[in-house]
Scaffold this motif. Sequence first.
Motif, PDB file in Angstrom:
ATOM      1  N   ASP A   1      46.522  -4.816  15.501  1.00 44.95           N
ATOM      2  CA  ASP A   1      47.327  -3.815  14.817  1.00 44.95           C
ATOM      3  C   ASP A   1      48.055  -4.466  13.647  1.00 44.95           C
ATOM      4  N   GLU A   2      48.939  -3.702  12.990  1.00 42.31           N
ATOM      5  CA  GLU A   2      49.609  -4.217  11.807  1.00 42.31           C
ATOM      6  C   GLU A   2      50.549  -5.382  12.124  1.00 42.31           C
ATOM      7  N   ALA A   3      50.988  -5.498  13.391  1.00 42.68           N
ATOM      8  CA  ALA A   3      51.861  -6.595  13.789  1.00 42.68           C
ATOM      9  C   ALA A   3      51.085  -7.832  14.217  1.00 42.68           C
ATOM     10  N   GLY A   4      49.753  -7.737  14.193  1.00 41.14           N
ATOM     11  CA  GLY A   4      48.926  -8.865  14.592  1.00 41.14           C
ATOM     12  C   GLY A   4      48.655  -8.946  16.073  1.00 41.14           C
ATOM     13  N   ASN A   5      48.994  -7.910  16.832  1.00 39.14           N
ATOM     14  CA  ASN A   5      48.761  -7.900  18.271  1.00 39.14           C
ATOM     15  C   ASN A   5      47.472  -7.154  18.595  1.00 39.14           C
ATOM     16  N   PRO A   6      46.745  -7.603  19.615  1.00 36.86           N
ATOM     17  CA  PRO A   6      45.505  -6.899  19.992  1.00 36.86           C
ATOM     18  C   PRO A   6      45.798  -5.468  20.412  1.00 36.86           C
ATOM     19  N   LYS A   7      44.952  -4.561  19.949  1.00 37.06           N
ATOM     20  CA  LYS A   7      45.113  -3.156  20.323  1.00 37.06           C
ATOM     21  C   LYS A   7      44.622  -2.871  21.734  1.00 37.06           C
ATOM     22  N   GLY A   8      43.885  -3.807  22.295  1.00 39.34           N
ATOM     23  CA  GLY A   8      43.353  -3.584  23.632  1.00 39.34           C
ATOM     24  C   GLY A   8      41.858  -3.431  23.581  1.00 39.34           C
ATOM     25  N   ASP A   9      41.286  -2.985  24.667  1.00 37.00           N
ATOM     26  CA  ASP A   9      39.841  -2.842  24.804  1.00 37.00           C
ATOM     27  C   ASP A   9      39.364  -1.709  23.922  1.00 37.00           C
ATOM     28  N   GLN A  10      38.576  -2.030  22.933  1.00 37.27           N
ATOM     29  CA  GLN A  10      38.067  -1.030  22.001  1.00 37.27           C
ATOM     30  C   GLN A  10      36.630  -0.683  22.367  1.00 37.27           C
ATOM     31  N   LYS A  11      36.436   0.461  22.979  1.00 39.47           N
ATOM     32  CA  LYS A  11      35.107   0.891  23.361  1.00 39.47           C
ATOM     33  C   LYS A  11      34.331   1.352  22.140  1.00 39.47           C
ATOM     34  N   LEU A  12      33.056   1.004  22.130  1.00 39.27           N
ATOM     35  CA  LEU A  12      32.208   1.410  21.006  1.00 39.27           C
ATOM     36  C   LEU A  12      32.172   2.919  20.877  1.00 39.27           C
ATOM     37  N   ALA A  13      32.168   3.603  21.994  1.00 38.38           N
ATOM     38  CA  ALA A  13      32.108   5.065  21.944  1.00 38.38           C
ATOM     39  C   ALA A  13      33.332   5.654  21.262  1.00 38.38           C
ATOM     40  N   GLY A  14      34.480   4.964  21.344  1.00 33.32           N
ATOM     41  CA  GLY A  14      35.680   5.457  20.693  1.00 33.32           C
ATOM     42  C   GLY A  14      35.546   5.497  19.193  1.00 33.32           C
ATOM     43  N   PHE A  15      34.676   4.638  18.627  1.00 35.13           N
ATOM     44  CA  PHE A  15      34.443   4.645  17.187  1.00 35.13           C
ATOM     45  C   PHE A  15      33.252   5.543  16.840  1.00 35.13           C
ATOM     46  N   VAL A  16      32.229   5.508  17.697  1.00 33.23           N
ATOM     47  CA  VAL A  16      31.009   6.254  17.401  1.00 33.23           C
ATOM     48  C   VAL A  16      31.232   7.742  17.536  1.00 33.23           C
ATOM     49  N   LEU A  17      32.013   8.159  18.543  1.00 39.71           N
ATOM     50  CA  LEU A  17      32.167   9.583  18.822  1.00 39.71           C
ATOM     51  C   LEU A  17      32.765  10.367  17.656  1.00 39.71           C
ATOM     52  N   PRO A  18      33.898   9.942  17.064  1.00 38.54           N
ATOM     53  CA  PRO A  18      34.417  10.699  15.914  1.00 38.54           C
ATOM     54  C   PRO A  18      33.450  10.706  14.725  1.00 38.54           C
ATOM     55  N   PHE A  19      32.796   9.563  14.486  1.00 35.08           N
ATOM     56  CA  PHE A  19      31.840   9.522  13.384  1.00 35.08           C
ATOM     57  C   PHE A  19      30.682  10.476  13.648  1.00 35.08           C
ATOM     58  N   ALA A  20      30.199  10.488  14.896  1.00 35.09           N
ATOM     59  CA  ALA A  20      29.115  11.407  15.246  1.00 35.09           C
ATOM     60  C   ALA A  20      29.560  12.854  15.107  1.00 35.09           C
ATOM     61  N   LEU A  21      30.805  13.137  15.509  1.00 33.72           N
ATOM     62  CA  LEU A  21      31.331  14.495  15.368  1.00 33.72           C
ATOM     63  C   LEU A  21      31.415  14.899  13.904  1.00 33.72           C
ATOM     64  N   THR A  22      31.726  13.941  13.030  1.00 33.89           N
ATOM     65  CA  THR A  22      31.754  14.225  11.595  1.00 33.89           C
ATOM     66  C   THR A  22      30.369  14.597  11.096  1.00 33.89           C
ATOM     67  N   MET A  23      29.359  13.855  11.528  1.00 32.50           N
ATOM     68  CA  MET A  23      27.993  14.159  11.119  1.00 32.50           C
ATOM     69  C   MET A  23      27.530  15.505  11.682  1.00 32.50           C
ATOM     70  N   VAL A  24      27.949  15.803  12.916  1.00 30.60           N
ATOM     71  CA  VAL A  24      27.591  17.085  13.512  1.00 30.60           C
ATOM     72  C   VAL A  24      28.237  18.224  12.737  1.00 30.60           C
ATOM     73  N   LEU A  25      29.496  18.020  12.305  1.00 32.47           N
ATOM     74  CA  LEU A  25      30.167  19.022  11.477  1.00 32.47           C
ATOM     75  C   LEU A  25      29.402  19.260  10.186  1.00 32.47           C
ATOM     76  N   ALA A  26      28.957  18.187   9.558  1.00 29.74           N
ATOM     77  CA  ALA A  26      28.197  18.324   8.317  1.00 29.74           C
ATOM     78  C   ALA A  26      26.913  19.110   8.547  1.00 29.74           C
TER      79      ALA A  26
END
Length: 397
Positions: free
Chosen positions: A158-183
Amino acid sequence: MMAKSLVVAKFEFVKTVRRKGFILGTIGLPLLMLFVIGLTLYTGAGIGTGATNQTTGYVDAAGFIQAAPGFVPYPDIAAGKAALVKGEIDSLLVVPGGYIRTGTLMVYTMDSSLLGSAGSSQSVQEFVTRNLLRHENVSDETAQKILSPVSPTVIVLDEAGNPKGDQKLAGFVLPFALTMVLALGILTSSGYLMQGIGEEKESRRGEFLLSHCSAEELLAGKILGYAGVGLLQITVWVAIGLIVIAASPFAALFSEIQVTGLVCLAVVYFVLGYFLFSVSIACTASLAPTVREAQQVSAVFSMFAVFPIIFLQFLLQDPNSLLMQVLTYFPYTAPFVAMVRLTLVTVPPYEIIVSIAILVISIAILTKLAARIFRMGMLTYGKRVTFREVFRFLKEK
């Protein structure tokens, strides 16, 4: 008012889903894409099973190659070419005597296709690399790590230099996929919307409908009806995608999907974006004298739906650039650019708030004017309406 709008919505929904084009596009298109992808993975050399089933002959003039499954030694190039012509091997690798110094290789093949050539090159490169590592006394375990390195663990700070925690790939892919589905949903549903309005205007059914309900009721009914069409189509696509993912090795990546704030924002942008484009396309389609001209005019709005693809390189390189910030505020690009930026970097909350506020204000203003423009367009038959006439009509009303 709502009762008549629901009647119009039901009519538009049933009429559209019964069309062969809708059924073919909803079910046939994703199945065709899956078939093409599967065929590519299966037959594409070096990607699926195509490369592993090939037999490669080799002529080793450098003296460091050892035989391996799928590779057959030949004493000279002539013997190797003869075997290649007879179909005994799929390609012939020639390792010159000065290979260690020059690094030059040569591959003979009867396959002139791009996939065949790429597959031969990839399998040959791995074969020669393994032999080079063996020649330099590198252990098989180390050689395997060199050829197939383990993917690194990515830790997002994060902006303070601390780990945000476990970042699942689906957490990034899902919104991007939803954007493409919207298009995709906007592009397809807008096509049905334009076709429906154009047909009613050319057949003059629009005048008949306006004699039984107001322009607001007719416009609301059409938007709701085609929203149902788009939602049904998107649901089928998502269902097919989930079935494919569940049957693939990537199922584990999506096993712990949680409804986060990012996904909630994606839904908000999805809804606002759909209504903004629906009202805009309905107005422009009603002003065009024919279906063809309506498609040409509405294509301007459809182009905004592919902005993430057009600006994908700039988005990946610098998501927080001034251009991306401007596109985040512009209502017709905000649903797409904002969601892609949110999947890549931490966007300041005020940008998201301002972006959504501009979307809401734009929809409110456009909806207020849309019914008047829609009524004017539906009652104007066989004539191309100018912007001056539209402004004069709105001013008089």
